[in-house]
Design an enzyme around this catalytic site. Sequence first.
Site, PDB file in Angstrom:
ATOM      1  N   HIS A 284     -40.295  47.057 -24.010  1.00  0.00           N
ATOM      2  CA  HIS A 284     -38.963  46.642 -24.489  1.00  0.00           C
ATOM      3  C   HIS A 284     -37.906  46.914 -23.442  1.00  0.00           C
ATOM      4  O   HIS A 284     -38.079  47.757 -22.541  1.00  0.00           O
ATOM      5  CB  HIS A 284     -38.601  47.356 -25.797  1.00  0.00           C
ATOM      6  CG  HIS A 284     -38.163  48.782 -25.612  1.00  0.00           C
ATOM      7  ND1 HIS A 284     -36.866  49.121 -25.314  1.00  0.00           N
ATOM      8  CD2 HIS A 284     -38.853  49.943 -25.678  1.00  0.00           C
ATOM      9  CE1 HIS A 284     -36.763  50.442 -25.218  1.00  0.00           C
ATOM     10  NE2 HIS A 284     -37.953  50.961 -25.436  1.00  0.00           N
ATOM     11  N   CYS A 285     -36.797  46.171 -23.555  1.00  0.00           N
ATOM     12  CA  CYS A 285     -35.599  46.452 -22.769  1.00  0.00           C
ATOM     13  C   CYS A 285     -34.443  46.618 -23.750  1.00  0.00           C
ATOM     14  O   CYS A 285     -34.652  47.066 -24.875  1.00  0.00           O
ATOM     15  CB  CYS A 285     -35.342  45.366 -21.728  1.00  0.00           C
ATOM     16  SG  CYS A 285     -35.028  43.716 -22.396  1.00  0.00           S
ATOM     17  N   TRP A 286     -33.213  46.269 -23.356  1.00  0.00           N
ATOM     18  CA  TRP A 286     -32.061  46.497 -24.234  1.00  0.00           C
ATOM     19  C   TRP A 286     -31.999  45.483 -25.373  1.00  0.00           C
ATOM     20  O   TRP A 286     -31.905  45.846 -26.543  1.00  0.00           O
ATOM     21  CB  TRP A 286     -30.775  46.468 -23.402  1.00  0.00           C
ATOM     22  CG  TRP A 286     -29.499  46.364 -24.190  1.00  0.00           C
ATOM     23  CD1 TRP A 286     -28.533  45.408 -24.053  1.00  0.00           C
ATOM     24  CD2 TRP A 286     -29.031  47.225 -25.224  1.00  0.00           C
ATOM     25  NE1 TRP A 286     -27.510  45.626 -24.939  1.00  0.00           N
ATOM     26  CE2 TRP A 286     -27.788  46.739 -25.675  1.00  0.00           C
ATOM     27  CE3 TRP A 286     -29.549  48.369 -25.826  1.00  0.00           C
ATOM     28  CZ2 TRP A 286     -27.052  47.343 -26.688  1.00  0.00           C
ATOM     29  CZ3 TRP A 286     -28.821  48.981 -26.844  1.00  0.00           C
ATOM     30  CH2 TRP A 286     -27.596  48.467 -27.262  1.00  0.00           C
TER      31      TRP A 286
ATOM     32  N   TYR B 208     -34.302  47.319 -27.662  1.00  0.00           N
ATOM     33  CA  TYR B 208     -33.843  48.633 -28.117  1.00  0.00           C
ATOM     34  C   TYR B 208     -32.692  48.500 -29.110  1.00  0.00           C
ATOM     35  O   TYR B 208     -32.541  49.323 -30.012  1.00  0.00           O
ATOM     36  CB  TYR B 208     -33.423  49.458 -26.898  1.00  0.00           C
ATOM     37  CG  TYR B 208     -32.877  50.840 -27.204  1.00  0.00           C
ATOM     38  CD1 TYR B 208     -33.703  51.865 -27.633  1.00  0.00           C
ATOM     39  CD2 TYR B 208     -31.521  51.104 -27.029  1.00  0.00           C
ATOM     40  CE1 TYR B 208     -33.202  53.138 -27.892  1.00  0.00           C
ATOM     41  CE2 TYR B 208     -31.008  52.366 -27.282  1.00  0.00           C
ATOM     42  CZ  TYR B 208     -31.854  53.381 -27.717  1.00  0.00           C
ATOM     43  OH  TYR B 208     -31.339  54.633 -27.980  1.00  0.00           O
TER      44      TYR B 208
END
Length: 342
Positions: free
Chosen positions: A93-95, A122
Amino acid sequence: MVNSISAQEFLQRAGQLPVLDVRAPKEFTVGHIPQAHSFPIFSDQERATVGTAYKQQGHDPAVLLGLDLFGPKLSAFVRQATQLAPDKELLVHCWRGGMRSGAMAWLLNFSGFKVHLLKGGYKAYRRLMQAQFSKPRRLLLLGGLTGSGKTALLPYLQQHDQQVIDLEKLACHKGSAFGTIGMPPQPSTEQFENLLGMKLLRLHEQQPLWLEDESTTIGKVMLPHAFFAQMQQAPAIVVEVPQKLRIQKLAEEYCRTDKAVLEAAILKIRKRLGGLATKEALEAIARGDMEKMVRIALVYYDKAYRHDLAKRTHVLPLALPGLDPEENARHLLQFAQQHQLI
């Protein structure tokens, strides 16, 4: 293969599969999924450089710059991922579930990994955590003056199949000027929320949940507003232990603490203690009279706690003869049953 999954499914799989957080290190430090490994595509400086390029030059030049930075690291990323996930299956995952996690998922999928992407990133995880704080819960607060042994009761309540969350353990702080003694560094408020949200996610909403009575802040960490509002309305069982035993307990704990640390704690509350009491407390520390130091500090802490307690509408006092946590837990549960709280 790459597939996108919800935050709840992501967390269910996080117990079995490695989680790669591809955001920058600074983002990870502020807050992250507790099981995640920091696996940044860009360093903090690289992220700032790409962000500046996007603002000043637009989307396409920023993407090309990102690819220039990403390209030389490809083989290293695959090697690191293989170490973390030898079975070639992991979570990423990223933001916001955008370009960074997409790029990493492409690379790892190309290298033979099965990749599960967090849909919404996130940010979606944070929404799930925030939702836990406003859910109605049957909270039961455990109150009492400093040194009453409240924290020690919590594991014994768990042994009796009670739902318990130790807020001070999550916050890495005991809730006073002396609260950092013997504790690791505090998390950020965001990471505290993540830890608390994960605990709440696993508990039954309709069953009683025991918490220590806390103020809106625990050290530098703030309790979520919606959750604290529920705590304020919850019944509080206030354990009452003889002052002499409280003083002895705290003195025994602090006699093993560096004197400079104790002096710093006293100086934090010097305005509330007053000049003379502060002077006497510091002198007591210097000569190793921990009971005297504790007795002086408790004058302030007892007064402050009683003031806060007076604002509550549902307070139930419970006198306890001693500080045996196992015995006191039994008394506490019997008392709660008598008052139909559990």
